[in-house]
Design an enzyme around this catalytic site. Structure first.
Site, PDB file in Angstrom:
ATOM      1  N   ASN A  29      51.192  73.995  30.644  1.00 26.72           N
ATOM      2  CA  ASN A  29      50.519  74.886  29.679  1.00 26.72           C
ATOM      3  C   ASN A  29      49.764  74.145  28.572  1.00 26.72           C
ATOM      4  O   ASN A  29      48.737  74.598  28.107  1.00 26.72           O
ATOM      5  CB  ASN A  29      51.523  75.886  29.092  1.00 26.72           C
ATOM      6  CG  ASN A  29      52.711  75.204  28.464  1.00 26.72           C
ATOM      7  OD1 ASN A  29      52.950  74.015  28.647  1.00 26.72           O
ATOM      8  ND2 ASN A  29      53.476  75.962  27.703  1.00 26.72           N
ATOM      9  N   GLU A  58      62.795  69.915  26.449  1.00 21.13           N
ATOM     10  CA  GLU A  58      62.034  71.018  25.825  1.00 21.13           C
ATOM     11  C   GLU A  58      61.835  72.082  26.892  1.00 21.13           C
ATOM     12  O   GLU A  58      60.971  71.927  27.760  1.00 21.13           O
ATOM     13  CB  GLU A  58      60.674  70.508  25.333  1.00 21.13           C
ATOM     14  CG  GLU A  58      60.747  69.524  24.190  1.00 21.13           C
ATOM     15  CD  GLU A  58      61.179  70.171  22.889  1.00 21.13           C
ATOM     16  OE1 GLU A  58      61.288  71.419  22.822  1.00 21.13           O
ATOM     17  OE2 GLU A  58      61.427  69.417  21.936  1.00 21.13           O
ATOM     18  N   CYS A  92      55.881  78.355  25.550  1.00 22.16           N
ATOM     19  CA  CYS A  92      57.348  78.371  25.665  1.00 22.16           C
ATOM     20  C   CYS A  92      58.012  79.139  24.521  1.00 22.16           C
ATOM     21  O   CYS A  92      59.020  79.802  24.708  1.00 22.16           O
ATOM     22  CB  CYS A  92      57.863  76.945  25.696  1.00 22.16           C
ATOM     23  SG  CYS A  92      57.238  75.966  24.322  1.00 22.16           S
ATOM     24  N   GLU A  97      61.326  67.266  19.103  1.00 25.98           N
ATOM     25  CA  GLU A  97      60.075  66.518  19.114  1.00 25.98           C
ATOM     26  C   GLU A  97      59.415  66.678  17.760  1.00 25.98           C
ATOM     27  O   GLU A  97      59.759  67.543  16.958  1.00 25.98           O
ATOM     28  CB  GLU A  97      59.151  67.047  20.219  1.00 25.98           C
ATOM     29  CG  GLU A  97      59.735  66.823  21.604  1.00 25.98           C
ATOM     30  CD  GLU A  97      58.720  66.892  22.722  1.00 25.98           C
ATOM     31  OE1 GLU A  97      58.133  67.969  22.920  1.00 25.98           O
ATOM     32  OE2 GLU A  97      58.520  65.860  23.408  1.00 25.98           O
TER      33      GLU A  97
HETATM   34  P1  NAD Z   1      58.704  73.199  35.706  1.00 27.93           P
HETATM   35  O1  NAD Z   1      60.075  73.107  35.238  1.00 27.93           O
HETATM   36  O2  NAD Z   1      58.428  73.819  37.017  1.00 27.93           O
HETATM   37  O3  NAD Z   1      58.066  71.725  35.810  1.00 27.93           O
HETATM   38  C1  NAD Z   1      58.005  70.888  34.694  1.00 27.93           C
HETATM   39  C2  NAD Z   1      57.771  69.459  35.149  1.00 27.93           C
HETATM   40  O4  NAD Z   1      58.945  68.961  35.780  1.00 27.93           O
HETATM   41  C3  NAD Z   1      56.653  69.281  36.172  1.00 27.93           C
HETATM   42  O5  NAD Z   1      55.931  68.107  35.872  1.00 27.93           O
HETATM   43  C4  NAD Z   1      57.421  69.128  37.480  1.00 27.93           C
HETATM   44  O6  NAD Z   1      56.709  68.395  38.453  1.00 27.93           O
HETATM   45  C5  NAD Z   1      58.629  68.365  37.018  1.00 27.93           C
HETATM   46  N1  NAD Z   1      59.812  68.472  37.877  1.00 27.93           N
HETATM   47  C6  NAD Z   1      60.186  69.498  38.658  1.00 27.93           C
HETATM   48  N2  NAD Z   1      61.361  69.224  39.263  1.00 27.93           N
HETATM   49  C7  NAD Z   1      61.743  67.989  38.850  1.00 27.93           C
HETATM   50  C8  NAD Z   1      62.879  67.154  39.113  1.00 27.93           C
HETATM   51  N3  NAD Z   1      63.859  67.543  39.931  1.00 27.93           N
HETATM   52  N4  NAD Z   1      62.937  65.953  38.497  1.00 27.93           N
HETATM   53  C9  NAD Z   1      61.982  65.569  37.645  1.00 27.93           C
HETATM   54  N5  NAD Z   1      60.879  66.310  37.363  1.00 27.93           N
HETATM   55  C10 NAD Z   1      60.760  67.513  37.963  1.00 27.93           C
HETATM   56  O7  NAD Z   1      57.909  73.905  34.538  1.00 27.93           O
HETATM   57  P2  NAD Z   1      56.394  74.436  34.530  1.00 27.93           P
HETATM   58  O8  NAD Z   1      56.341  75.629  35.399  1.00 27.93           O
HETATM   59  O9  NAD Z   1      55.443  73.310  34.760  1.00 27.93           O
HETATM   60  O10 NAD Z   1      56.239  74.862  33.001  1.00 27.93           O
HETATM   61  C11 NAD Z   1      56.650  76.084  32.525  1.00 27.93           C
HETATM   62  C12 NAD Z   1      57.996  75.990  31.844  1.00 27.93           C
HETATM   63  O11 NAD Z   1      57.979  75.000  30.832  1.00 27.93           O
HETATM   64  C13 NAD Z   1      58.401  77.273  31.148  1.00 27.93           C
HETATM   65  O12 NAD Z   1      59.759  77.544  31.361  1.00 27.93           O
HETATM   66  C14 NAD Z   1      58.159  76.961  29.680  1.00 27.93           C
HETATM   67  O13 NAD Z   1      58.899  77.744  28.804  1.00 27.93           O
HETATM   68  C15 NAD Z   1      58.497  75.525  29.616  1.00 27.93           C
HETATM   69  N6  NAD Z   1      57.854  74.882  28.464  1.00 27.93           N
HETATM   70  C16 NAD Z   1      58.629  74.465  27.401  1.00 27.93           C
HETATM   71  C17 NAD Z   1      58.046  73.899  26.291  1.00 27.93           C
HETATM   72  C18 NAD Z   1      58.867  73.435  25.113  1.00 27.93           C
HETATM   73  O14 NAD Z   1      58.392  72.611  24.346  1.00 27.93           O
HETATM   74  N7  NAD Z   1      60.077  73.894  24.922  1.00 27.93           N
HETATM   75  C19 NAD Z   1      56.664  73.751  26.239  1.00 27.93           C
HETATM   76  C20 NAD Z   1      55.908  74.176  27.333  1.00 27.93           C
HETATM   77  C21 NAD Z   1      56.514  74.737  28.442  1.00 27.93           C
END
Ligand code: NAD
Length: 484
Positions: A152, A249, A283, A458
């Site tokens: 995002n 996060e 998020c 962060e």
């Molecule tokens: P996701 O969890 O599907 O993927 C996040 C990242 O993790 C990607 O780069 C993915 O390739 C990687 N990944 C997936 N499985 C992994 C594993 N087993 N080991 C290591 N890396 C792995 O999330 P998304 O769909 O890309 O993003 C949306 C989510 O992120 C939402 O839940 C949102 O709330 C959250 N988010 C949180 C914040 C925050 O700062 N708290 C900010 C933005 C988004």
């Protein structure tokens, strides 16, 4: 292809291609057009990235912090000079409107680089007097840190992780989301153009398995993930296995509480920002909007009017206010949530459908009212432009309902009664709270989650704790007294 980078990865100061890795396409979410084709990192590429980071980190840690800061400061300036080009790239990669990317993405990344550039020289240890002897402490870097991003806010996430890591003497290997892999490569080029020695910020591409191979590598001292709760659970467990530091996060289902004495236009504006900005893919969004019974009808009426005026369309047109979801899969997931909310009895106030832009993944800004706490819409993160409005009667009731979730990323309250605002914030289980505001995340303020929304913080001085470790040095100033 209009956004093809020079190569998929960036390692040891240079772009690196390796066609052995599985190919994947990068899609412009507004049209479905393929804008780049990249390759996932093979184990050999991951190994090269970690080895070069490990090599480079030793010398970097020995530099004066002010010298490290000077390089990051220069990178912040370059990010700002190239803000428009970077914003166009981010818009192509994410589908977020240029109106947003021009102010929220590279700009926020530059703020982080500037902030930690300035902070680094002020990070010191302490001395502990012990009478004759004393102890002094050193704040040392952790070593090689791994950053893993969500789709995002790609360049912002990369900067929020790289800036404190690098400023405090670490190296970083960053894996962007496979959905939005492009801007981290630009960040790597810019950091090196600013004078960052080769190897200190490497980018490798790939899906979860590539991320997992980084997290599990013994050369890695720390992992910082931005992603969903299920991924966070897996990555945190893996990091624990190797006794690595971790910042998580993760997602949220944050409450935004509106009392009957609130400035209603501000509250409506904040609820819209906190649900529709970036097409709802934020998020910390306040996706559970609790509105006091006495003002619920007025709130919903204004919300409906204003939501229906939101301009959807071509994200590259600066007049566009809302773009598509990041992918067809995310659009389908959001449409599934909308269908389920209807089936479970929530009342659709506005929106609820896909928007008719050819080939793009658009969904109309959607508001449901009469949502109850047991509905799926009240419990699960949607990550799309779908707002759930609940009504409440008393302060105690709304606090209990606001906290009745496994998440704890953020929360907001709108009221003219300052004492009540502080009382409520004190009772809310969330890492970040806003009073008469929502979703503002300046680099000066700590950001992170409570409960299942994550661990660590962060930004701000709080990030120093998460990118350094303390060494205690006992200094004996007298003869050693031994009993034998
Ligand atoms: P996701 O969890 O599907 O993927 C996040 C990242 O993790 C990607 O780069 C993915 O390739 C990687 N990944 C997936 N499985 C992994 C594993 N087993 N080991 C290591 N890396 C792995 O999330 P998304 O769909 O890309 O993003 C949306 C989510 O992120 C939402 O839940 C949102 O709330 C959250 N988010 C949180 C914040 C925050 O700062 N708290 C900010 C933005 C988004």
């Amino acid at each position: 292809m209009r956004a093809q980078p020079r190569a998929s990865h960036f390692i040891d100061g240079a772009p690196v291609e390796d066609r052995e890795g599985a190919a994947f396409d990068v899609i412009y979410p507004a049209t479905g057009e393929v804008i780049a084709r990249l390759h996932e990192a093979t184990p050999a590429i991951v190994g090269r990235a970690l080895a070069s980071a490990e090599r480079a980190q030793r010398g970097w840690a020995r530099l004066r912090p002010v010298e490290r800061g000077r390089i990051l400061r220069r990178a912040a300036d370059i990010l700002r000079e190239r803000n428009r080009d970077l914003s166009v790239l981010e818009t192509l990669d994410t589908g977020k409107p240029l109106q947003e990317t021009l102010v929220a993405d590279a700009a926020s990344g530059a703020d982080a680089l500037e902030y930690f550039a300035g902070l680094a020289p002020a990070v010191t240890g302490e001395t502990v007097p012990l009478g004759r002897d004393f102890v002094y402490t050193l704040r040392e870097p952790l070593g090689v840190c791994v950053g893993i991003g969500a789709w995002n806010y790609p360049i912002q996430i990369a900067c929020w992780k790289a800036a404190p890591a690098l400023a405090l003497g670490n190296a970083m290997v960053f894996k962007p989301s496979e959905t939005t892999p492009l801007s981290a490569l630009k960040l790597a080029e810019i950091l090196h153009e600013a004078g960052l020695p080769a190897g200190l910020f490497n980018v490798v591409q790939g899906r979860g398995a590539v991320g997992a191979s980084l997290v599990g590598d013994p050369r890695v001292a720390k992992v910082s993930l931005t992603g969903s709760v299920p991924t966070g659970r897996r990555v945190y467990a893996m990091a624990a296995e190797g006794m690595r530091y971790a910042t998580m996060e993760l997602g949220g289902k944050s409450p935004l509480i509106v009392f009957d004495d609130a400035d209603l236009d501000s509250a409506v504006g904040a609820a819209m920002l906190g649900n529709f900005y970036s097409a709802g893919q934020v998020c910390s969004n306040g996706t559970r909007v609790f509105v006091h019974r006495a003002v619920k009808d007025a709130f919903l009426q204004r919300l409906k009017e204003r939501s229906e005026r939101i301009v959807l369309g071509d994200p590259l047109d600066e007049a566009t206010q809302m773009g598509p979801l990041v992918s067809a899969a995310q659009r389908d997931k959001v449409m599934g949530h909308i269908a389920r909310a209807r089936a479970e009895g929530a009342r659709l106030v506005t929106g609820g459908g896909r928007a008719g832009h050819e080939g793009g993944f658009f969904v109309h800004p959607t508001v449901f009212a009469d949502v109850t706490d047991g509905m799926t819409l009240a419990r699960e993160e949607v990550f799309g432009p779908v707002m759930a409005v609940f009504d409440f009667a008393t302060e105690d009731e709304v606090i209990a309902r606001a906290n009745a979730t496994e998440f704890g990323l953020a929360a907001g309250v709108f009221t003219a009664d300052l004492a009540r605002a502080h009382r409520i914030v004190a009772a809310l289980q969330a890492g970040t709270c806003w009073i008469n505001a929502y979703n503002l995340t300046p680099v000066e303020a700590p950001f992170g989650g409570a409960k299942m929304s994550g661990v660590g913080r962060e930004n701000s001085k709080a990030a120093v704790e998460h990118y350094t470790q303390v060494k205690s040095v006992y200094v004996g100033l007298g003869p050693v007294e031994a009993p034998y």
